[in-house]
Design a protein around this motif. Structure first.
Motif, PDB file in Angstrom:
ATOM      1  N   UNK A 163       0.863  -1.182   0.000  1.00 25.97           N
ATOM      2  CA  UNK A 163       0.000   0.000   0.000  1.00 25.97           C
ATOM      3  C   UNK A 163       0.893   1.224   0.000  1.00 25.97           C
ATOM      4  N   UNK A 164       0.818   2.015  -1.067  1.00 28.51           N
ATOM      5  CA  UNK A 164       1.717   3.151  -1.231  1.00 28.51           C
ATOM      6  C   UNK A 164       0.912   4.424  -1.450  1.00 28.51           C
ATOM      7  N   UNK A 165       1.556   5.538  -1.171  1.00 26.74           N
ATOM      8  CA  UNK A 165       0.938   6.848  -1.343  1.00 26.74           C
ATOM      9  C   UNK A 165       1.676   7.855  -0.488  1.00 26.74           C
ATOM     10  N   UNK A 166       1.547   9.122  -0.843  1.00 25.26           N
ATOM     11  CA  UNK A 166       2.268  10.159  -0.120  1.00 25.26           C
ATOM     12  C   UNK A 166       1.716  10.325   1.285  1.00 25.26           C
ATOM     13  N   UNK A 215       0.336  -6.383   9.630  1.00 19.46           N
ATOM     14  CA  UNK A 215       0.338  -5.079   8.988  1.00 19.46           C
ATOM     15  C   UNK A 215       1.703  -4.461   9.269  1.00 19.46           C
ATOM     16  N   UNK A 216       2.478  -4.257   8.225  1.00 19.52           N
ATOM     17  CA  UNK A 216       3.851  -3.778   8.340  1.00 19.52           C
ATOM     18  C   UNK A 216       3.877  -2.304   7.962  1.00 19.52           C
ATOM     19  N   UNK A 217       3.979  -1.441   8.969  1.00 21.77           N
ATOM     20  CA  UNK A 217       3.915   0.000   8.749  1.00 21.77           C
ATOM     21  C   UNK A 217       5.327   0.548   8.569  1.00 21.77           C
ATOM     22  N   UNK A 218       5.795   0.568   7.316  1.00 20.12           N
ATOM     23  CA  UNK A 218       7.149   1.019   6.987  1.00 20.12           C
ATOM     24  C   UNK A 218       8.188   0.391   7.915  1.00 20.12           C
ATOM     25  N   UNK A 219       8.273  -0.924   7.966  1.00 22.99           N
ATOM     26  CA  UNK A 219       9.070  -1.599   8.990  1.00 22.99           C
ATOM     27  C   UNK A 219      10.575  -1.461   8.854  1.00 22.99           C
ATOM     28  N   UNK A 239       2.972  -1.386   4.128  1.00 20.89           N
ATOM     29  CA  UNK A 239       2.820   0.046   3.885  1.00 20.89           C
ATOM     30  C   UNK A 239       4.214   0.667   3.812  1.00 20.89           C
ATOM     31  N   UNK A 240       4.475   1.417   2.751  1.00 20.74           N
ATOM     32  CA  UNK A 240       5.825   1.961   2.594  1.00 20.74           C
ATOM     33  C   UNK A 240       5.828   3.136   1.638  1.00 20.74           C
ATOM     34  N   UNK A 241       6.856   3.979   1.794  1.00 21.37           N
ATOM     35  CA  UNK A 241       7.143   5.036   0.830  1.00 21.37           C
ATOM     36  C   UNK A 241       8.201   4.586  -0.179  1.00 21.37           C
ATOM     37  N   UNK A 242       9.077   3.668   0.256  1.00 20.01           N
ATOM     38  CA  UNK A 242      10.179   3.215  -0.597  1.00 20.01           C
ATOM     39  C   UNK A 242       9.641   2.223  -1.623  1.00 20.01           C
ATOM     40  N   UNK A 295      10.073  -5.224  -4.397  1.00 14.71           N
ATOM     41  CA  UNK A 295      10.792  -6.446  -4.042  1.00 14.71           C
ATOM     42  C   UNK A 295       9.902  -7.418  -3.267  1.00 14.71           C
ATOM     43  N   UNK A 296       9.042  -6.884  -2.387  1.00 16.64           N
ATOM     44  CA  UNK A 296       8.296  -7.735  -1.467  1.00 16.64           C
ATOM     45  C   UNK A 296       6.892  -8.084  -1.942  1.00 16.64           C
ATOM     46  N   UNK A 297       6.246  -7.207  -2.695  1.00 18.00           N
ATOM     47  CA  UNK A 297       4.805  -7.305  -2.896  1.00 18.00           C
ATOM     48  C   UNK A 297       4.423  -8.227  -4.053  1.00 18.00           C
ATOM     49  N   UNK A 298       3.272  -8.875  -3.893  1.00 14.19           N
ATOM     50  CA  UNK A 298       2.637  -9.604  -4.986  1.00 14.19           C
ATOM     51  C   UNK A 298       1.715  -8.682  -5.766  1.00 14.19           C
ATOM     52  N   UNK A 299       0.958  -7.857  -5.034  1.00 11.08           N
ATOM     53  CA  UNK A 299       0.110  -6.841  -5.645  1.00 11.08           C
ATOM     54  C   UNK A 299       0.374  -5.507  -4.957  1.00 11.08           C
TER      55      UNK A 299
END
Length: 282
Positions: free
Chosen positions: A47-50, A174-178, A208-211, A217-221
């Motif tokens: 899940x990405x977004x500013x 739920x990984x919040x920018x870990x 959830x990440x900004x990078x 690298x990690x996501x399937x969708x």
């Protein structure tokens, strides 16, 4: 797209806040505006977004810290709104959170043993062997049980946070920018650990990440969020290679390219200086 069973479903979720405007005026803010997401078993959904787009509000609502105006949240097929408060708390134990900052998310007064043991004690399932097993599963030895967080590096602290999140055998993390608060050299180690744990335990990750390089690298969708809405969602390669929404293309264009010679706006390479051996003789 994954055909496995859904473990977390968010359907047409709306979260609104009322804020002051001027001396007496008030206005309603749609922090989450009709979001629908499905996470399948064993899948990683990025899940990405500013900043300020509603990602944190969405997560807080899943964990019961915000009250939705409308919409449904289902965990393992069960609709939270159909349960009592106690039933909701028990079901939400199947979803656990790994925080962004390993320096502030661990109580500095507690030992590592007590940090990991706390959720087990609350639900009446404590055993020292279980605490040791959890810590060893993330690469922290049993000899560290009585140490406090201040005696560990940032990467080790994040591992302890992951062990705590795994204590109740959740289905979803739920990984919040870990890894955003960690050195680059440590990020890869934590990412590899998360991938190993996912394979071993069939975990599902909402990442959830900004990078965006880590997300790829990690996501399937990947789901792209803007101003409280999901503007695009799809398979990882489709999002990164063939984005359909202008906002997604803007995010991808902002990814830094380490090699300056590969940047679109890079100046032309300088011509080699003339020397006695390559000057003309005329």
């Amino acid at each position: 797209m994954s055909t496995s069973e859904p473990v977390l479903e968010i359907e047409d979720l709306h979260v609104r806040f009322t804020r002051r405007s001027g001396w007496r005026g008030r206005h309603v803010v749609d922090a989450v505006d009709g979001v629908s997401l499905t996470l399948h078993r064993g899948e990683t959904l990025g899940l990405v977004g500013e900043s300020g787009c509603g990602k944190s509000t969405l997560v807080r609502t899943v964990f019961g810290l915000n009250t939705p105006a409308s919409g449904d949240i289902r965990i393992l097929g069960t609709r939270l709104a159909d349960l009592s408060a106690l039933g909701q708390r028990r079901l939400r134990n199947r979803v656990q959170l790994v925080f962004q900052d390993p320096y502030s998310s661990l109580d500095p007064r507690l030992s590592v043993h007590d940090i990991v043991a706390e959720p087990l004690t609350i639900v009446g399932r404590y055993s020292k062997d279980r605490v040791v097993e959890l810590l060893e599963s993330v690469g922290i030895g049993a000899e560290t049980l009585r140490r406090t967080p201040a005696q560990f590096s940032g990467g080790q602290r994040q591992r302890i946070g992951i062990a705590r999140a795994l204590a109740l055998d959740p289905e979803v993390l739920v990984l919040d920018e870990p890894v955003s608060a960690l050195d680059v050299s440590v990020q890869a180690q934590v990412i590899n650990l998360l991938q190993d744990l996912q394979r071993e335990r069939q975990l599902s990750y909402l990442f959830i990440a900004h990078d965006l390089s880590v997300v790829r690298h990690l996501s399937d969708r990947v789901a792209v969020m803007r101003q409280g809405r999901i503007v695009e969602i799809g398979e990882r390669d489709q999002i990164f290679e063939r984005p359909s929404h202008e906002y997604t293309r803007t995010l991808l264009a902002a990814i830094p390219i380490p090699d300056p010679h590969l940047r679109a706006d890079a100046p032309p390479a300088p011509r080699p200086a003339l020397t006695r051996t390559n000057r003309g003789t005329s």
